[in-house]
Design a protein around this motif. Structure first.
Motif, PDB file in Angstrom:
ATOM      1  N   TYR A   1      -0.075  -6.975  -2.517  1.00  0.00           N
ATOM      2  CA  TYR A   1      -0.043  -7.648  -1.227  1.00  0.00           C
ATOM      3  C   TYR A   1      -1.288  -8.507  -1.080  1.00  0.00           C
ATOM      4  O   TYR A   1      -2.287  -8.316  -1.782  1.00  0.00           O
ATOM      5  CB  TYR A   1       0.011  -6.626  -0.085  1.00  0.00           C
ATOM      6  CG  TYR A   1       1.189  -5.699  -0.143  1.00  0.00           C
ATOM      7  CD1 TYR A   1       2.436  -6.091   0.331  1.00  0.00           C
ATOM      8  CD2 TYR A   1       1.072  -4.412  -0.678  1.00  0.00           C
ATOM      9  CE1 TYR A   1       3.525  -5.234   0.288  1.00  0.00           C
ATOM     10  CE2 TYR A   1       2.148  -3.557  -0.731  1.00  0.00           C
ATOM     11  CZ  TYR A   1       3.367  -3.978  -0.247  1.00  0.00           C
ATOM     12  OH  TYR A   1       4.448  -3.134  -0.297  1.00  0.00           O
ATOM     13  N   SER A   2      -1.221  -9.458  -0.149  1.00  0.00           N
ATOM     14  CA  SER A   2      -2.350 -10.345   0.103  1.00  0.00           C
ATOM     15  C   SER A   2      -2.641 -10.360   1.594  1.00  0.00           C
ATOM     16  O   SER A   2      -1.718 -10.386   2.424  1.00  0.00           O
ATOM     17  CB  SER A   2      -2.040 -11.764  -0.387  1.00  0.00           C
ATOM     18  OG  SER A   2      -3.125 -12.627  -0.124  1.00  0.00           O
ATOM     19  N   ALA A   3      -3.919 -10.343   1.923  1.00  0.00           N
ATOM     20  CA  ALA A   3      -4.348 -10.385   3.327  1.00  0.00           C
ATOM     21  C   ALA A   3      -5.584 -11.266   3.436  1.00  0.00           C
ATOM     22  O   ALA A   3      -6.275 -11.524   2.446  1.00  0.00           O
ATOM     23  CB  ALA A   3      -4.645  -8.978   3.842  1.00  0.00           C
ATOM     24  N   SER A   4      -5.857 -11.736   4.626  1.00  0.00           N
ATOM     25  CA  SER A   4      -7.050 -12.554   4.859  1.00  0.00           C
ATOM     26  C   SER A   4      -7.680 -12.173   6.190  1.00  0.00           C
ATOM     27  O   SER A   4      -7.029 -11.604   7.065  1.00  0.00           O
ATOM     28  CB  SER A   4      -6.679 -14.045   4.863  1.00  0.00           C
ATOM     29  OG  SER A   4      -5.885 -14.356   5.989  1.00  0.00           O
TER      30      SER A   4
ATOM     31  N   VAL B   1      -7.967 -11.133   0.282  1.00  0.00           N
ATOM     32  CA  VAL B   1      -7.984  -9.841  -0.403  1.00  0.00           C
ATOM     33  C   VAL B   1      -6.606  -9.580  -1.018  1.00  0.00           C
ATOM     34  O   VAL B   1      -5.589  -9.706  -0.326  1.00  0.00           O
ATOM     35  CB  VAL B   1      -8.324  -8.685   0.560  1.00  0.00           C
ATOM     36  CG1 VAL B   1      -8.311  -7.348  -0.180  1.00  0.00           C
ATOM     37  CG2 VAL B   1      -9.668  -8.919   1.217  1.00  0.00           C
ATOM     38  N   ASN B   2      -6.584  -9.286  -2.303  1.00  0.00           N
ATOM     39  CA  ASN B   2      -5.363  -8.790  -2.942  1.00  0.00           C
ATOM     40  C   ASN B   2      -5.470  -7.279  -3.074  1.00  0.00           C
ATOM     41  O   ASN B   2      -6.495  -6.758  -3.542  1.00  0.00           O
ATOM     42  CB  ASN B   2      -5.173  -9.407  -4.328  1.00  0.00           C
ATOM     43  CG  ASN B   2      -4.788 -10.873  -4.256  1.00  0.00           C
ATOM     44  OD1 ASN B   2      -4.409 -11.381  -3.196  1.00  0.00           O
ATOM     45  ND2 ASN B   2      -4.884 -11.562  -5.376  1.00  0.00           N
ATOM     46  N   PHE B   3      -4.440  -6.566  -2.669  1.00  0.00           N
ATOM     47  CA  PHE B   3      -4.532  -5.108  -2.651  1.00  0.00           C
ATOM     48  C   PHE B   3      -3.152  -4.495  -2.883  1.00  0.00           C
ATOM     49  O   PHE B   3      -2.115  -5.171  -2.818  1.00  0.00           O
ATOM     50  CB  PHE B   3      -5.095  -4.618  -1.313  1.00  0.00           C
ATOM     51  CG  PHE B   3      -4.186  -4.849  -0.141  1.00  0.00           C
ATOM     52  CD1 PHE B   3      -3.330  -3.848   0.319  1.00  0.00           C
ATOM     53  CD2 PHE B   3      -4.163  -6.081   0.512  1.00  0.00           C
ATOM     54  CE1 PHE B   3      -2.488  -4.069   1.390  1.00  0.00           C
ATOM     55  CE2 PHE B   3      -3.327  -6.304   1.591  1.00  0.00           C
ATOM     56  CZ  PHE B   3      -2.476  -5.292   2.026  1.00  0.00           C
ATOM     57  N   SER B   4      -3.159  -3.219  -3.168  1.00  0.00           N
ATOM     58  CA  SER B   4      -1.922  -2.457  -3.301  1.00  0.00           C
ATOM     59  C   SER B   4      -2.041  -1.186  -2.480  1.00  0.00           C
ATOM     60  O   SER B   4      -3.147  -0.764  -2.111  1.00  0.00           O
ATOM     61  CB  SER B   4      -1.633  -2.110  -4.770  1.00  0.00           C
ATOM     62  OG  SER B   4      -2.670  -1.303  -5.302  1.00  0.00           O
TER      63      SER B   4
END
Length: 437
Positions: free
Chosen positions: A165-168, A302-305
């Motif tokens: 997933y991607s967030a900012s 931010v790329n995260f799982s």
């Protein structure tokens, strides 16, 4: 006193094995299968019903009668006992063959469709229903190795099964530290990205679960900006170190492709932290930015799982979590009688005879060691029969297991390798003839 006149209904014991069985009364119908404990092969309403099985069970009666000396001394078995032994022998053979095939194919079938089974072990539903997997020679899929590879590639951020997933979020003037866990949890709860706004594709999935941050960056990197020259810096360059400089397009050194990949990764990291004028450190999902942000609004991506239970299937796709995971979930049914060849059928006859010996020994053992008769007694051989039955059953199962272990796919591959090596040694001794044109 006069002796009474006895008029018995029968002078023949009802518990004596006959010399032959009957196919007319012991099969071909649900009402005529009382002698079979499971009636998988003798009940015409069963998917496994086979008239040849009924004939084989009938023939087993004559075989047992002769082998146990029924034409010399009475055998305290009924025809139904022999039928039951024959059915058990077929199911025992099916069990060992299925177990052997499970060793062969489990690694290739992991993650594929399984099914549901009834009390007899027959398929009642599921994607694999009716596919006779235990009679098939499946394609070699290396599914276990693939699943392990997915985990490794996921850690290297080059694939895998983990959903990314991607967030900012927007930086704040004079604020250096940011709790990414709290920012993303809030975005998941409100379904709104904290930076650029809009809905998020991880809505409702975070809660109190700790996210796994994979990458933090200020500006999307473009490593190819750093490659110049007529060939774009791929495979041929002026030297191995200064990719940022122009190549003279006249002299080149061939280098392996992995070298380009490693340097591309190094340049990406360089762009993350230098060209953006930002660096950072992250501990326990808490981010500290260097230098301290000024009054301009900047966005950090931010790329995260999100870690999920290993046995939970993904919501948007199937990855085989709920499918075959071990021998128990293989869609293996009892082997149809028609698919057992002459080798298997002879093993079944011998095993059924050993089972009949065991039953006869159990029956004779109920009378003790002897039966009293006027003026004498008849000795019984219950202990001897039970000992023979156990030894024969163990020997037959060990024989079958040994043969099957020598025929696993792995063993066959080893035999082929040894055969090729032996043939090569033979051919190496054959003189090479001189060709004359």
């Amino acid at each position: 006193m006069a002796k009474p006149t006895l008029t018995p209904a029968s002078v023949t014991s009802k518990v004596i094995l006959t010399s032959t069985g009957s196919t007319a009364t012991e099969g071909n119908g649900a009402g005529n299968t009382v002698h079979y404990p499971f009636a998988l092969y003798a009940d015409s309403t069963s998917a496994l019903y086979d008239a040849n099985f009924v004939s084989g069970a009938s023939d087993q009666v004559a075989y047992t009668y002769k082998k146990l000396g029924g034409d010399v001394l009475d055998i305290e078995l009924t025809v139904g006992n022999v039928y039951a032994a024959y059915e058990e022998a077929v199911l025992e053979y099916s069990y060992h063959i299925n177990k052997h095939q499970a060793k062969n194919v489990l690694g290739s079938l992991l993650g594929f469709a399984t099914g549901t089974f009834d009390n007899d072990g027959q398929m009642t539903g599921g994607d694999a229903s009716g596919s006779a997997v235990n009679l098939a020679y499946p394609k070699y899929e290396l599914n276990y190795a693939r699943r392990v590879g997915d985990a490794l590639s996921g850690e290297a951020n080059i694939g895998g099964n983990r959903t990314m997933y991607s967030a900012s979020f927007a930086t704040t003037a004079s604020v250096q530290d940011y709790d990414i866990q709290t920012i993303i949890s809030s975005a998941a709860a409100t379904n709104t990205d904290q930076g650029i706004g809009g809905a998020v594709d991880y809505s409702g999935l975070v809660g109190n679960k700790k996210i796994r941050i994979e990458k933090v960056f200020y500006k999307t990197p473009q490593a190819m900006w750093r490659f110049y020259g007529y060939y774009g810096g791929l495979n041929v360059v002026g030297n191995l170190n200064y990719y940022g400089q122009y190549s003279d397009d006249t002299t080149f050194e061939i280098i392996p492709a992995w070298h380009n990949k490693l340097q591309a990764m190094a340049y990406e990291d360089h762009i993350y932290t230098r060209l953006s004028h930002y660096s950072y450190e992250i501990h326990n999902n808490k981010l500290r930015i260097y230098p301290i942000p000024d009054g301009f609004t900047n966005y950090i991506w931010v790329n995260f799982s999100i870690d999920t239970d290993p046995w939970t299937e993904d919501a948007d796709r199937e990855t085989g979590v709920k499918c075959i995971n071990n021998m128990n979930t293989l869609p293996f049914e009892n082997i149809p009688y028609q698919n057992i060849n002459s080798i298997g059928k002879h093993w079944i006859r011998r095993y059924a005879l050993a089972l009949c010996k065991e039953m006869l020994g159990q029956i004779r053992g109920k009378f003790g060691n002897s039966i009293p008769i006027p003026g004498d007694n008849v000795s019984l051989n219950a202990g001897e029969l039970l000992g023979q039955a156990k030894d024969e059953q163990d020997a037959l199962k060990e024989e079958l297991k040994t043969i099957l272990d020598e025929m696993t796919y792995k063993a066959l591959a080893q035999q082929d390798a040894e055969m090729v090596e032996a043939i090569d040694k033979v051919q190496s001794q054959i003189p090479m003839m001189i060709f004359q044109g």
